[in-house]
Design a protein around this motif. Sequence first.
Motif, PDB file in Angstrom:
ATOM      1  N   VAL A 107       0.938  -1.109   0.141  1.00 20.45           N
ATOM      2  CA  VAL A 107       0.082  -0.028   0.086  1.00 20.45           C
ATOM      3  C   VAL A 107       0.855   1.267  -0.006  1.00 20.45           C
ATOM      4  O   VAL A 107       0.585   2.197  -0.815  1.00 20.45           O
ATOM      5  CB  VAL A 107      -1.063  -0.071   1.240  1.00 20.45           C
ATOM      6  N   ARG A 108       1.858   1.106   0.885  1.00 17.68           N
ATOM      7  CA  ARG A 108       2.701   2.388   0.873  1.00 17.68           C
ATOM      8  C   ARG A 108       3.256   2.867  -0.328  1.00 17.68           C
ATOM      9  O   ARG A 108       3.610   3.820  -0.907  1.00 17.68           O
ATOM     10  CB  ARG A 108       3.764   2.275   2.218  1.00 17.68           C
ATOM     11  N   VAL A 109       3.904   1.728  -0.869  1.00 23.90           N
ATOM     12  CA  VAL A 109       4.546   1.973  -2.186  1.00 23.90           C
ATOM     13  C   VAL A 109       3.727   2.254  -3.338  1.00 23.90           C
ATOM     14  O   VAL A 109       4.232   2.958  -4.254  1.00 23.90           O
ATOM     15  CB  VAL A 109       5.480   0.430  -2.668  1.00 23.90           C
ATOM     16  N   GLY A 110       2.635   1.618  -3.281  1.00 16.65           N
ATOM     17  CA  GLY A 110       1.618   1.923  -4.244  1.00 16.65           C
ATOM     18  C   GLY A 110       1.220   3.606  -4.375  1.00 16.65           C
ATOM     19  O   GLY A 110       0.985   4.230  -5.219  1.00 16.65           O
ATOM     20  N   LEU A 111       0.983   4.128  -3.131  1.00  9.49           N
ATOM     21  CA  LEU A 111       0.672   5.510  -2.880  1.00  9.49           C
ATOM     22  C   LEU A 111       1.841   6.283  -3.465  1.00  9.49           C
ATOM     23  O   LEU A 111       1.529   7.167  -4.120  1.00  9.49           O
ATOM     24  CB  LEU A 111       0.485   5.683  -1.227  1.00  9.49           C
ATOM     25  N   ARG A 112       3.024   5.823  -3.046  1.00  6.96           N
ATOM     26  CA  ARG A 112       4.187   6.767  -3.489  1.00  6.96           C
ATOM     27  C   ARG A 112       4.084   6.477  -5.089  1.00  6.96           C
ATOM     28  O   ARG A 112       4.642   7.745  -5.690  1.00  6.96           O
ATOM     29  CB  ARG A 112       5.501   6.256  -2.949  1.00  6.96           C
ATOM     30  N   ALA A 113       4.268   5.482  -5.528  1.00  7.13           N
ATOM     31  CA  ALA A 113       4.546   5.502  -7.041  1.00  7.13           C
ATOM     32  C   ALA A 113       2.881   6.437  -7.724  1.00  7.13           C
ATOM     33  O   ALA A 113       3.345   6.955  -8.834  1.00  7.13           O
ATOM     34  CB  ALA A 113       4.295   4.021  -7.460  1.00  7.13           C
ATOM     35  N   LEU A 114       1.995   6.101  -7.378  1.00  8.92           N
ATOM     36  CA  LEU A 114       0.897   6.749  -7.945  1.00  8.92           C
ATOM     37  C   LEU A 114       0.821   8.321  -7.785  1.00  8.92           C
ATOM     38  O   LEU A 114       0.250   8.936  -8.482  1.00  8.92           O
ATOM     39  CB  LEU A 114      -0.446   6.110  -7.629  1.00  8.92           C
ATOM     40  N   ALA A 115       1.490   8.586  -6.753  1.00  7.70           N
ATOM     41  CA  ALA A 115       1.427  10.036  -6.424  1.00  7.70           C
ATOM     42  C   ALA A 115       2.631  10.733  -7.611  1.00  7.70           C
ATOM     43  O   ALA A 115       2.170  12.102  -7.491  1.00  7.70           O
ATOM     44  CB  ALA A 115       2.059  10.448  -4.901  1.00  7.70           C
ATOM     45  N   SER A 116       2.981  10.001  -8.278  1.00  6.56           N
ATOM     46  CA  SER A 116       4.117  10.735  -9.329  1.00  6.56           C
ATOM     47  C   SER A 116       3.030  11.001 -10.373  1.00  6.56           C
ATOM     48  O   SER A 116       3.430  11.816 -11.137  1.00  6.56           O
ATOM     49  CB  SER A 116       5.256   9.766  -9.706  1.00  6.56           C
ATOM     50  N   VAL A 117       2.086  10.344 -10.495  1.00  7.13           N
ATOM     51  CA  VAL A 117       0.921  10.536 -11.526  1.00  7.13           C
ATOM     52  C   VAL A 117       0.088  11.684 -11.230  1.00  7.13           C
ATOM     53  O   VAL A 117      -0.312  12.412 -12.052  1.00  7.13           O
ATOM     54  CB  VAL A 117       0.206   9.038 -11.799  1.00  7.13           C
ATOM     55  N   THR A 118      -0.369  11.571  -9.960  1.00 12.36           N
ATOM     56  CA  THR A 118      -1.447  12.405  -9.470  1.00 12.36           C
ATOM     57  C   THR A 118      -1.328  12.402  -7.978  1.00 12.36           C
ATOM     58  O   THR A 118      -1.436  11.372  -7.243  1.00 12.36           O
ATOM     59  CB  THR A 118      -2.967  12.094  -9.670  1.00 12.36           C
ATOM     60  N   SER A 119      -1.100  13.633  -7.254  1.00 12.88           N
ATOM     61  CA  SER A 119      -0.988  13.987  -6.088  1.00 12.88           C
ATOM     62  C   SER A 119      -2.338  14.494  -5.547  1.00 12.88           C
ATOM     63  O   SER A 119      -2.464  14.896  -4.200  1.00 12.88           O
ATOM     64  CB  SER A 119      -0.086  14.835  -5.562  1.00 12.88           C
ATOM     65  N   PRO A 121      -5.367  14.366  -3.429  1.00 17.82           N
ATOM     66  CA  PRO A 121      -5.709  13.229  -2.409  1.00 17.82           C
ATOM     67  C   PRO A 121      -6.818  12.198  -2.933  1.00 17.82           C
ATOM     68  O   PRO A 121      -6.614  10.972  -2.798  1.00 17.82           O
ATOM     69  CB  PRO A 121      -5.577  14.118  -1.175  1.00 17.82           C
ATOM     70  N   GLY A 122      -7.991  12.743  -3.272  1.00 15.92           N
ATOM     71  CA  GLY A 122      -9.171  12.150  -3.698  1.00 15.92           C
ATOM     72  C   GLY A 122      -8.741  11.172  -4.848  1.00 15.92           C
ATOM     73  O   GLY A 122      -9.237   9.863  -4.642  1.00 15.92           O
ATOM     74  N   GLU A 123      -8.233  11.601  -5.801  1.00  8.38           N
ATOM     75  CA  GLU A 123      -7.890  10.759  -6.870  1.00  8.38           C
ATOM     76  C   GLU A 123      -6.708   9.740  -6.617  1.00  8.38           C
ATOM     77  O   GLU A 123      -6.760   8.578  -7.140  1.00  8.38           O
ATOM     78  CB  GLU A 123      -7.513  11.685  -8.136  1.00  8.38           C
ATOM     79  N   LEU A 124      -5.837  10.014  -5.896  1.00  5.06           N
ATOM     80  CA  LEU A 124      -4.840   9.296  -5.400  1.00  5.06           C
ATOM     81  C   LEU A 124      -5.476   8.036  -4.558  1.00  5.06           C
ATOM     82  O   LEU A 124      -4.845   6.753  -5.063  1.00  5.06           O
ATOM     83  CB  LEU A 124      -3.840   9.901  -4.617  1.00  5.06           C
ATOM     84  N   LEU A 125      -6.212   8.119  -3.649  1.00  7.38           N
ATOM     85  CA  LEU A 125      -6.985   7.215  -2.979  1.00  7.38           C
ATOM     86  C   LEU A 125      -7.721   6.304  -3.818  1.00  7.38           C
ATOM     87  O   LEU A 125      -7.645   4.964  -3.740  1.00  7.38           O
ATOM     88  CB  LEU A 125      -7.471   7.712  -1.873  1.00  7.38           C
ATOM     89  N   ALA A 126      -8.317   6.785  -4.872  1.00  6.42           N
ATOM     90  CA  ALA A 126      -9.260   6.189  -5.764  1.00  6.42           C
ATOM     91  C   ALA A 126      -8.367   5.237  -6.577  1.00  6.42           C
ATOM     92  O   ALA A 126      -8.620   3.953  -7.063  1.00  6.42           O
ATOM     93  CB  ALA A 126     -10.054   6.750  -6.555  1.00  6.42           C
ATOM     94  N   ARG A 127      -7.170   5.597  -7.138  1.00  5.03           N
ATOM     95  CA  ARG A 127      -6.352   4.929  -7.981  1.00  5.03           C
ATOM     96  C   ARG A 127      -5.668   3.741  -6.992  1.00  5.03           C
ATOM     97  O   ARG A 127      -5.322   2.360  -7.621  1.00  5.03           O
ATOM     98  CB  ARG A 127      -5.054   5.576  -8.697  1.00  5.03           C
ATOM     99  N   THR A 128      -5.424   4.361  -5.939  1.00  3.32           N
ATOM    100  CA  THR A 128      -4.784   2.951  -4.846  1.00  3.32           C
ATOM    101  C   THR A 128      -5.591   2.157  -4.569  1.00  3.32           C
ATOM    102  O   THR A 128      -5.247   0.639  -4.718  1.00  3.32           O
ATOM    103  CB  THR A 128      -4.167   3.697  -3.751  1.00  3.32           C
ATOM    104  N   ASN A 129      -7.021   2.210  -4.508  1.00  6.26           N
ATOM    105  CA  ASN A 129      -7.953   1.480  -4.235  1.00  6.26           C
ATOM    106  C   ASN A 129      -8.074   0.512  -5.457  1.00  6.26           C
ATOM    107  O   ASN A 129      -8.260  -0.629  -5.095  1.00  6.26           O
ATOM    108  CB  ASN A 129      -9.260   2.015  -3.865  1.00  6.26           C
TER     109      ASN A 129
END
Length: 276
Positions: A107-119, A121-129
């Motif tokens: 989860v933590r690595v996924g959040l970091r990786a996806l944050a390089s695409v969009t930071s 917060p709502g969209e980042l959590l949706a993509r991580t989900n």
Amino acid sequence: MSRKCPTDDGDELLARLGSLTSQARRLAELQRSRVELAIALQRDMLPADMPTVPGIHLAVQYSPAYSGLNVGGDWYDAFTLPDGCIGLSVGDVQGHTIDAAAFMGQVRVGLRALASVTSEPGELLARTNDLLLSLGADLFATCTFMRLNPSTGSLESARAGHIPCVWATADGKSGVSEDEGGPPLGVLAGAEYPVTRYRLTTGGVFVLLTDGVVEGPSMNVDEGLDQVVRLAGIAAVAGMEATSLATAVIKNAERVGHEDDAAVLVVGHDGRNVQP
């Protein structure tokens, strides 16, 4: 008809007791090894350093549970985003096993990786989900993610089934964040995570935490949050350092019984580098 003498029965009983004792010892050693492995996984997956930004003070405290196999997947994280903002997250994986600790890393690595695409917060959590659902894991995680703009003090926050944050200002106001939030990560496809905006004012603090800090056998979550609100309010008025506040908050885990992992991430601002 032959019968065993009492001595033979006693020897057989002692042999069985010896076998059971040996088996119990092996199981205890195996359990201890699993706990040590889970703790090692946790420590290796948590960040070693926090971002350094003028005016911003970050402090963390982490206390893993050691009861039986109650080593779970709580985490904290802070990192610099591509746009110069700071990403902040705390979270808690369901369960208390080695699998939970490993899933926390995903989860933590996924959040970091996806944050390089969009930071955002709502969209980042949706993509991580969506990412976690695609992995097909049986576990889920609660999480809060915040994006902090150091130059303005603005904070954007989204929650995925996680307990709220605590805030306090230098003028004596304090409370619990009231953002709407969405479901935990890895549970519901297509979930949405509303974003709430705050401002980290001069001398103010935000406290991100996991439920092990505020909920346990000796205290319910509302009582625990009230304690953290009180501590944060005192710290903001007194100008206490973020590190001291984080230390004070983690001690709350001892008061609630601390049967779960406990993580605290304190964000403070001394007013430098903030645009009016």
